[in-house]
Design a protein around this motif. Structure first.
Motif, PDB file in Angstrom:
ATOM      1  N   HIS A  82       0.851  -1.178   0.000  1.00  0.00           N
ATOM      2  CA  HIS A  82       0.000   0.000   0.000  1.00  0.00           C
ATOM      3  C   HIS A  82       0.892   1.234   0.000  1.00  0.00           C
ATOM      4  O   HIS A  82       2.087   1.137  -0.316  1.00  0.00           O
ATOM      5  CB  HIS A  82      -0.994   0.005   1.169  1.00  0.00           C
ATOM      6  CG  HIS A  82      -2.209   0.822   0.837  1.00  0.00           C
ATOM      7  ND1 HIS A  82      -2.504   2.018   1.459  1.00  0.00           N
ATOM      8  CD2 HIS A  82      -3.198   0.622  -0.068  1.00  0.00           C
ATOM      9  CE1 HIS A  82      -3.617   2.522   0.939  1.00  0.00           C
ATOM     10  NE2 HIS A  82      -4.070   1.697   0.017  1.00  0.00           N
ATOM     11  N   LYS A 127     -14.041  -4.010 -10.947  1.00  0.00           N
ATOM     12  CA  LYS A 127     -14.065  -4.882  -9.777  1.00  0.00           C
ATOM     13  C   LYS A 127     -14.809  -6.176 -10.070  1.00  0.00           C
ATOM     14  O   LYS A 127     -14.414  -7.259  -9.607  1.00  0.00           O
ATOM     15  CB  LYS A 127     -14.716  -4.147  -8.604  1.00  0.00           C
ATOM     16  CG  LYS A 127     -14.611  -4.908  -7.292  1.00  0.00           C
ATOM     17  CD  LYS A 127     -15.117  -4.089  -6.117  1.00  0.00           C
ATOM     18  CE  LYS A 127     -15.009  -4.886  -4.813  1.00  0.00           C
ATOM     19  NZ  LYS A 127     -15.496  -4.107  -3.648  1.00  0.00           N
ATOM     20  N   LEU A 161      -8.309   0.637 -11.403  1.00  0.00           N
ATOM     21  CA  LEU A 161      -7.610  -0.380 -10.613  1.00  0.00           C
ATOM     22  C   LEU A 161      -6.890   0.259  -9.432  1.00  0.00           C
ATOM     23  O   LEU A 161      -6.967  -0.234  -8.299  1.00  0.00           O
ATOM     24  CB  LEU A 161      -6.606  -1.133 -11.493  1.00  0.00           C
ATOM     25  CG  LEU A 161      -7.156  -2.141 -12.497  1.00  0.00           C
ATOM     26  CD1 LEU A 161      -6.079  -2.553 -13.499  1.00  0.00           C
ATOM     27  CD2 LEU A 161      -7.711  -3.380 -11.788  1.00  0.00           C
ATOM     28  N   ASP A 162      -6.199   1.352  -9.693  1.00  0.00           N
ATOM     29  CA  ASP A 162      -5.441   1.996  -8.624  1.00  0.00           C
ATOM     30  C   ASP A 162      -6.358   2.627  -7.581  1.00  0.00           C
ATOM     31  O   ASP A 162      -6.059   2.586  -6.380  1.00  0.00           O
ATOM     32  CB  ASP A 162      -4.496   3.053  -9.207  1.00  0.00           C
ATOM     33  CG  ASP A 162      -3.272   2.436  -9.847  1.00  0.00           C
ATOM     34  OD1 ASP A 162      -3.026   1.233  -9.619  1.00  0.00           O
ATOM     35  OD2 ASP A 162      -2.549   3.142 -10.564  1.00  0.00           O
ATOM     36  N   TRP A 165      -7.444  -0.069  -5.435  1.00  0.00           N
ATOM     37  CA  TRP A 165      -6.295  -0.524  -4.642  1.00  0.00           C
ATOM     38  C   TRP A 165      -6.016   0.438  -3.487  1.00  0.00           C
ATOM     39  O   TRP A 165      -5.840   0.037  -2.345  1.00  0.00           O
ATOM     40  CB  TRP A 165      -5.091  -0.650  -5.558  1.00  0.00           C
ATOM     41  CG  TRP A 165      -3.824  -1.105  -4.911  1.00  0.00           C
ATOM     42  CD1 TRP A 165      -3.440  -2.387  -4.662  1.00  0.00           C
ATOM     43  CD2 TRP A 165      -2.746  -0.271  -4.453  1.00  0.00           C
ATOM     44  NE1 TRP A 165      -2.186  -2.405  -4.078  1.00  0.00           N
ATOM     45  CE2 TRP A 165      -1.746  -1.128  -3.941  1.00  0.00           C
ATOM     46  CE3 TRP A 165      -2.530   1.098  -4.428  1.00  0.00           C
ATOM     47  CZ2 TRP A 165      -0.550  -0.645  -3.413  1.00  0.00           C
ATOM     48  CZ3 TRP A 165      -1.343   1.583  -3.903  1.00  0.00           C
ATOM     49  CH2 TRP A 165      -0.379   0.713  -3.401  1.00  0.00           C
ATOM     50  N   LEU A 170      -9.307  -3.573  -3.620  1.00  0.00           N
ATOM     51  CA  LEU A 170      -8.425  -4.522  -4.292  1.00  0.00           C
ATOM     52  C   LEU A 170      -7.092  -4.537  -3.568  1.00  0.00           C
ATOM     53  O   LEU A 170      -6.744  -3.583  -2.867  1.00  0.00           O
ATOM     54  CB  LEU A 170      -8.205  -4.141  -5.768  1.00  0.00           C
ATOM     55  CG  LEU A 170      -9.412  -4.132  -6.696  1.00  0.00           C
ATOM     56  CD1 LEU A 170      -8.975  -3.757  -8.120  1.00  0.00           C
ATOM     57  CD2 LEU A 170     -10.139  -5.464  -6.695  1.00  0.00           C
ATOM     58  N   ALA A 171      -6.340  -5.594  -3.747  1.00  0.00           N
ATOM     59  CA  ALA A 171      -5.018  -5.706  -3.131  1.00  0.00           C
ATOM     60  C   ALA A 171      -4.067  -6.347  -4.130  1.00  0.00           C
ATOM     61  O   ALA A 171      -4.492  -7.043  -5.055  1.00  0.00           O
ATOM     62  CB  ALA A 171      -5.087  -6.547  -1.860  1.00  0.00           C
ATOM     63  N   THR A 172      -2.779  -6.088  -3.946  1.00  0.00           N
ATOM     64  CA  THR A 172      -1.781  -6.745  -4.778  1.00  0.00           C
ATOM     65  C   THR A 172      -1.719  -8.211  -4.390  1.00  0.00           C
ATOM     66  O   THR A 172      -1.423  -8.545  -3.246  1.00  0.00           O
ATOM     67  CB  THR A 172      -0.397  -6.105  -4.588  1.00  0.00           C
ATOM     68  OG1 THR A 172      -0.488  -4.698  -4.802  1.00  0.00           O
ATOM     69  CG2 THR A 172       0.610  -6.702  -5.581  1.00  0.00           C
ATOM     70  N   LYS A 180       2.165  -5.580 -11.377  1.00  0.00           N
ATOM     71  CA  LYS A 180       1.272  -5.830 -10.254  1.00  0.00           C
ATOM     72  C   LYS A 180       0.006  -6.542 -10.730  1.00  0.00           C
ATOM     73  O   LYS A 180      -0.606  -6.154 -11.734  1.00  0.00           O
ATOM     74  CB  LYS A 180       0.892  -4.491  -9.606  1.00  0.00           C
ATOM     75  CG  LYS A 180      -0.001  -4.594  -8.372  1.00  0.00           C
ATOM     76  CD  LYS A 180      -0.555  -3.245  -7.944  1.00  0.00           C
ATOM     77  CE  LYS A 180       0.517  -2.253  -7.590  1.00  0.00           C
ATOM     78  NZ  LYS A 180      -0.066  -0.982  -7.071  1.00  0.00           N
ATOM     79  N   TYR A 182      -3.815  -7.555  -9.463  1.00  0.00           N
ATOM     80  CA  TYR A 182      -4.810  -7.133  -8.485  1.00  0.00           C
ATOM     81  C   TYR A 182      -5.830  -8.245  -8.248  1.00  0.00           C
ATOM     82  O   TYR A 182      -6.272  -8.910  -9.178  1.00  0.00           O
ATOM     83  CB  TYR A 182      -5.569  -5.903  -8.991  1.00  0.00           C
ATOM     84  CG  TYR A 182      -4.732  -4.706  -9.328  1.00  0.00           C
ATOM     85  CD1 TYR A 182      -4.663  -3.610  -8.471  1.00  0.00           C
ATOM     86  CD2 TYR A 182      -4.041  -4.619 -10.542  1.00  0.00           C
ATOM     87  CE1 TYR A 182      -3.932  -2.473  -8.792  1.00  0.00           C
ATOM     88  CE2 TYR A 182      -3.295  -3.489 -10.880  1.00  0.00           C
ATOM     89  CZ  TYR A 182      -3.244  -2.422  -9.999  1.00  0.00           C
ATOM     90  OH  TYR A 182      -2.515  -1.306 -10.332  1.00  0.00           O
ATOM     91  N   ALA A 185      -9.642  -7.717  -2.155  1.00  0.00           N
ATOM     92  CA  ALA A 185      -8.935  -7.652  -0.873  1.00  0.00           C
ATOM     93  C   ALA A 185      -9.281  -8.846   0.007  1.00  0.00           C
ATOM     94  O   ALA A 185      -8.406  -9.390   0.692  1.00  0.00           O
ATOM     95  CB  ALA A 185      -9.282  -6.344  -0.158  1.00  0.00           C
TER      96      ALA A 185
END
Length: 385
Positions: A82, A127, A161-162, A165, A170-172, A180, A182, A185
């Motif tokens: 993050h 999403k 996407l960002d 995030w 969303l998470a990596t 990256k 996605y 989360a």
């Protein structure tokens, strides 16, 4: 309460100790503990020799190798990605104390004219695709560029996407190279951490204390900027209400003192203080010990600027220059670049700081450190121009 005085020599030694640079980078490697001790490790895509996050880890333990971070993130879920002051990896167990940062970043981006208008429909569709198809990267979305591409410009799907995030939706999931991927989360973050509800004031207290613990001493601004997850007013209120903080007067490198706050155990730290190792270290420009250039100049008398975004004709040193640390002094700068196909590390320039006498012993130390840096980047030879 009378302020405790910290000499410049003590301040340097404390600073290096707090950042894991006071002892030789040897012994058994515990990569998650290094990240835990530092608080976070900044990510950076530029690979001149080894990317910043790898170099920072290697500077604390020379047994670290580049593939290890991907395993910590993707397979082990020991860390999450993050935004602190920049994109970073943080220990996964810190997640409950990071909930307010997800909210802050979402609100900040929503207010930002630079980011542009966020289309709710696009957010929902992006999403939904991730939910249905699993981890996706920006290349999985079609986009036709119209007109000239500007620096930092993001296509709509990348901004979506960002935004998701930054918001924590969303998470990596993992990275391939530096790309990256996605995912939702809830499919990345452990439920027992993601579902914890921590009051906002408790998060502020934790963030502030965790920052001060990791720097040892600092101004309110330096405490706040460590994570960049609280406001100026929030940090000021916290400092006013924290009765166990120790006021200190710290001697600067150029003379004079500045006021700061120290961790409650500062006297024990001073008593246990030992001289930093005399080993010479090649530091990354984004190393947490040196990233605040004003503080670096104040503590070490070292004037340093990252010049990669400075036009070539205006650079004083070079595109990517590594500070050289020996003991508690920054003794020089190095410009070097890796050619991974050829297996060579080329040293283009080296500068010695004013007042530092050249010596064969220091040259030998540098040669040894360059050889170790080669092993990190999977290089074979060092070439001096």
């Amino acid at each position: 309460m009378t302020a405790l005085t910290i000499s410049n020599a003590q301040a340097r030694a404390l600073w290096l100790s707090a950042h894991g640079l006071a002892t030789p980078p040897t012994g058994k490697l515990d990569a998650p503990q290094i990240i835990r001790d530092l608080g976070f490790v900044q990510l950076d895509s530029i690979q001149i020799v080894s990317r910043a996050h790898h170099h920072i880890m290697w500077s604390r333990n020379a047994n670290y190798r580049e593939p290890m971070m991907d395993r910590l993130l993707g397979k082990q879920r020991a860390v999450f990605e993050h935004f602190t002051h920049d994109a970073s990896v943080l220990p996964m167990e810190f997640l409950p104390m990071w909930q307010r940062q997800f909210t802050r970043m979402r609100e900040k981006i929503s207010r930002s004219g630079w980011w542009g208008k966020i289309d709710p429909g696009l957010l929902s569709s992006v999403k939904a695709r991730v939910a249905e198809e699993g981890p996706l990267c920006t290349r999985d979305f079609e986009h036709v560029q119209s007109g000239p591409k500007e620096m930092w410009q993001r296509p709509p799907h990348k901004r979506a996407l960002d935004f998701l995030w930054f918001s924590g939706e969303l998470a990596t999931c993992h990275r391939e190279g530096f790309t990256k991927h996605y995912d939702l989360a809830e499919r990345v973050f452990p439920a027992h951490l993601r579902e914890q509800k921590v009051p906002d004031e408790q998060q502020i207290d934790w963030l502030s204390r965790a920052a001060l613990h990791r720097i040892g001493f600092g101004t309110q601004g330096e405490i706040r900027k460590f994570w960049d997850a609280t406001t100026v007013a929030e940090t000021a209120r916290w400092a006013e209400g924290a009765s166990d903080l120790v006021p200190v007067e710290v001697e600067a490198a150029g003379g004079g003192t500045f006021k700061a706050l120290a961790a409650p155990d500062i006297e024990a730290r001073l008593e246990a203080l030992q001289a930093p190792t005399s080993r010479l270290r090649i530091l990354n420009p984004f190393d947490p010990a040196i990233r605040d250039r004003t503080r670096l100049r104040r503590l070490f008398g070292f004037d340093y600027t990252v010049e990669m975004f400075v036009p070539a004709e205006k650079r004083q040193w070079g595109y990517y220059v590594f500070p050289l640390l020996e003991g508690s002094r920054l003794v020089g700068r190095l410009e070097a670049k890796a050619d991974r196909k050829a297996g060579t590390l080329t040293v283009m320039n080296r500068w010695t700081e004013p007042g530092v006498r050249p010596s064969q012993a220091r040259d030998d130390k540098l040669d040894a450190e360059l050889a170790r840096l080669c092993r990190l980047a999977n290089l074979e030879t060092v070439q001096h121009l």
